[in-house]
Design a protein around this motif. Structure first.
Motif, short mmCIF file in Angstrom:
data_model
loop_
_atom_site.label_atom_id
_atom_site.label_comp_id
_atom_site.label_asym_id
_atom_site.label_seq_id
_atom_site.Cartn_x
_atom_site.Cartn_y
_atom_site.Cartn_z
N PRO A 12 27.00 54.93 3.08
CA PRO A 12 25.65 54.91 3.49
C PRO A 12 25.30 56.01 4.42
N VAL A 13 25.50 57.16 3.89
CA VAL A 13 25.11 58.49 4.80
C VAL A 13 23.71 58.21 5.62
N ALA A 14 22.83 57.93 4.89
CA ALA A 14 21.48 57.83 5.80
C ALA A 14 21.27 57.10 6.76
N ARG A 15 22.01 55.65 6.49
CA ARG A 15 21.98 54.79 7.69
C ARG A 15 22.92 55.13 8.77
N ALA A 16 23.98 55.88 8.30
CA ALA A 16 25.13 56.48 9.53
C ALA A 16 24.44 57.30 10.24
N ALA A 17 23.57 58.44 9.63
CA ALA A 17 22.89 59.49 10.09
C ALA A 17 21.91 58.81 11.24
N GLU A 18 20.95 57.81 10.82
CA GLU A 18 20.12 57.04 11.80
C GLU A 18 20.76 56.68 13.03
N LEU A 27 26.46 64.08 13.29
CA LEU A 27 27.35 63.53 12.18
C LEU A 27 27.85 64.78 11.28
N LEU A 28 29.07 64.68 11.10
CA LEU A 28 29.82 65.41 9.97
C LEU A 28 30.05 64.80 8.85
N VAL A 29 29.48 65.11 7.81
CA VAL A 29 29.90 64.45 6.42
C VAL A 29 30.84 65.41 5.32
N ASP A 30 31.80 64.84 4.97
CA ASP A 30 32.65 65.34 3.90
C ASP A 30 31.96 65.18 2.77
N ALA A 31 31.39 66.17 1.97
CA ALA A 31 30.60 65.88 0.70
C ALA A 31 31.49 66.54 -0.37
N ALA A 32 32.87 66.78 -0.42
CA ALA A 32 33.37 67.68 -1.28
C ALA A 32 33.74 66.79 -2.70
N SER A 34 31.17 64.65 -3.75
CA SER A 34 29.94 64.21 -4.47
C SER A 34 28.99 65.60 -4.49
N LEU A 35 29.08 66.60 -3.70
CA LEU A 35 28.17 67.65 -3.93
C LEU A 35 27.87 68.16 -5.26
N GLY A 36 28.80 68.13 -6.01
CA GLY A 36 28.47 68.47 -7.38
C GLY A 36 27.82 67.82 -8.48
N TRP A 37 27.60 66.67 -7.87
CA TRP A 37 26.69 65.66 -8.39
C TRP A 37 25.25 65.39 -7.96
N GLY A 38 24.95 66.01 -6.56
CA GLY A 38 23.82 65.86 -6.35
C GLY A 38 23.90 66.13 -4.65
N PRO A 39 22.51 66.07 -4.32
CA PRO A 39 22.47 66.64 -2.71
C PRO A 39 22.85 65.12 -1.94
N VAL A 40 23.34 65.49 -0.55
CA VAL A 40 23.60 64.22 0.20
C VAL A 40 22.45 63.94 0.96
N PRO A 41 21.94 62.64 0.57
CA PRO A 41 20.74 62.44 1.55
C PRO A 41 21.05 61.87 3.11
N GLY A 42 20.14 61.96 3.72
CA GLY A 42 20.01 61.42 5.10
C GLY A 42 20.21 62.91 6.11
N GLY A 43 19.79 62.51 7.27
CA GLY A 43 19.77 63.56 8.32
C GLY A 43 21.09 64.00 8.90
N TRP A 44 21.99 64.17 8.22
CA TRP A 44 23.55 64.53 8.74
C TRP A 44 23.21 65.93 9.52
N SER A 45 24.31 66.15 10.18
CA SER A 45 24.13 67.37 11.25
C SER A 45 25.06 68.68 10.56
#
Length: 316
Positions: A12-18, A27-32, A34-45
């Motif tokens: 739940p990236v969006a909730r963690a970002a909130e 918030l640092l997100v490791d998107a390695a 998932s990124l090929g499948w679509g954008p990462v939602p939420g207000g990550w930093s």
């Protein structure tokens, strides 16, 4: 992580970002994964990824810094990229990484739908075809191409070797520690079986026929490994009950302590205990997981002259 690398569960990236934003924490997100499948939602930093995960060139990493986020690089720096790069960049590889990501994302929706059907088939059929299997990870909120399951009474490395001989390249345990033969810290945190773990990642273009062949080969491979390790048969008759007993598995690697426990649990009366002596660290994880799968009570640990004593009470 936007999605766990080992079991594929989306986080739940969006909730963690909130929560981070409310606390004033970046918030640092490791998107390695998932990124090929679509954008990462939420207000990550900040967001990181690796090009090889979506078929791009190996050795190219990605760091995205959202506007307004203060960022100070650690380590060597000069005037390049506002001090964010310590040397000359591999421009051709960077361009190739971006081009490959664009190409993969253009087909991601259709390919994800196709692979999700194949993964659902693996998740459904493996427990039906192979006794004593635990499929882990969220069944719905997950990446479309990953599935992880653990086979009771099986050594993961031996299972991988036999599957490799059958022309299937899979992995076991956490991808970052698979060469150390240590229990997966991911499965440990989830409280599930760590031994006999198989992580299947379907690459783009995987066919239904290939998945069918995997499902055809897997039961025989698991049965052969279990037989080699002396695992109890799924329908083995229980001998007459006897008093509580102690199983000495000192000096033996998992899953042997669990196998020895399974062999004798039917020999003690309901309510009595079996104490397993073991010095393999994986036993601390796998014996409680076995109790959960078998609806037996894990009493806990007791001190021992060597190793650790794990006490299990028979409930059924």
């Amino acid at each position: 992580q936007s999605a766990n690398h080992e079991v594929g569960t989306e986080q739940p990236v969006a909730r963690a970002a909130e929560l981070c934003a409310a606390a004033g924490v970046p918030l640092l997100v490791d998107a390695a994964q998932s990124l090929g499948w679509g954008p990462v939602p939420g207000g990550w930093s900040l967001l990181t990824a690796s090009a090889h995960k979506w078929g791009g060139p190996a050795g190219v990493g990605l760091l995205a810094v959202r506007k307004g986020v203060r960022f100070a690089p650690q380590g060597p720096a000069d005037e390049r990229e506002s001090g964010r790069a310590p040397g000359f960049e591999n421009i051709p590889a960077i361009v190739a990484a971006a081009a490959s990501l664009r190409a993969v994302r253009a087909e991601a929706e259709a390919e994800a739908a196709r692979l999700r059907v194949l993964v659902d088939r693996v998740r459904t059929e493996v427990p039906r075809l192979v006794p004593d299997v635990e499929v882990v990870g969220d069944p719905a909120r997950r990446l479309p191409h990953l599935v992880t399951f653990s086979c009771l009474y099986v050594d993961g490395e031996t299972l991988l070797h036999e599957l490799d001989r059958a022309d299937f390249s899979v992995s076991s345990g956490s991808s970052c520690t698979s060469s150390t033969l240590t229990p997966s810290h991911v499965l440990k945190a989830m409280g599930v079986l760590t031994e006999g773990n198989v992580r299947v990642s379907l690459p783009a273009g995987t066919t239904g026929a290939e998945v069918d062949r995997f499902l055809e080969v897997l039961p025989g491979v698991v049965a052969e490994v279990r037989d080699r390790l002396g695992a109890p048969a799924a329908t083995a008759p229980s001998p007459a009950p006897r008093a509580s007993l102690v199983v000495d598995s000192l000096g033996r690697r998992c899953p042997i302590p669990v196998i020895e426990l399974a062999k004798v649990i039917g020999e003690v009366p309901v309510g009595s205990t079996v104490t397993v002596l073991a010095d393999d660290e994986a036993a601390r994880l796998d014996i409680p997981a076995w109790c959960e799968m078998r609806e037996q009570e894990y009493v806990g640990e007791e001190p021992a002259d060597r190793g650790t004593a794990y006490v299990v009470r028979r409930l059924t």
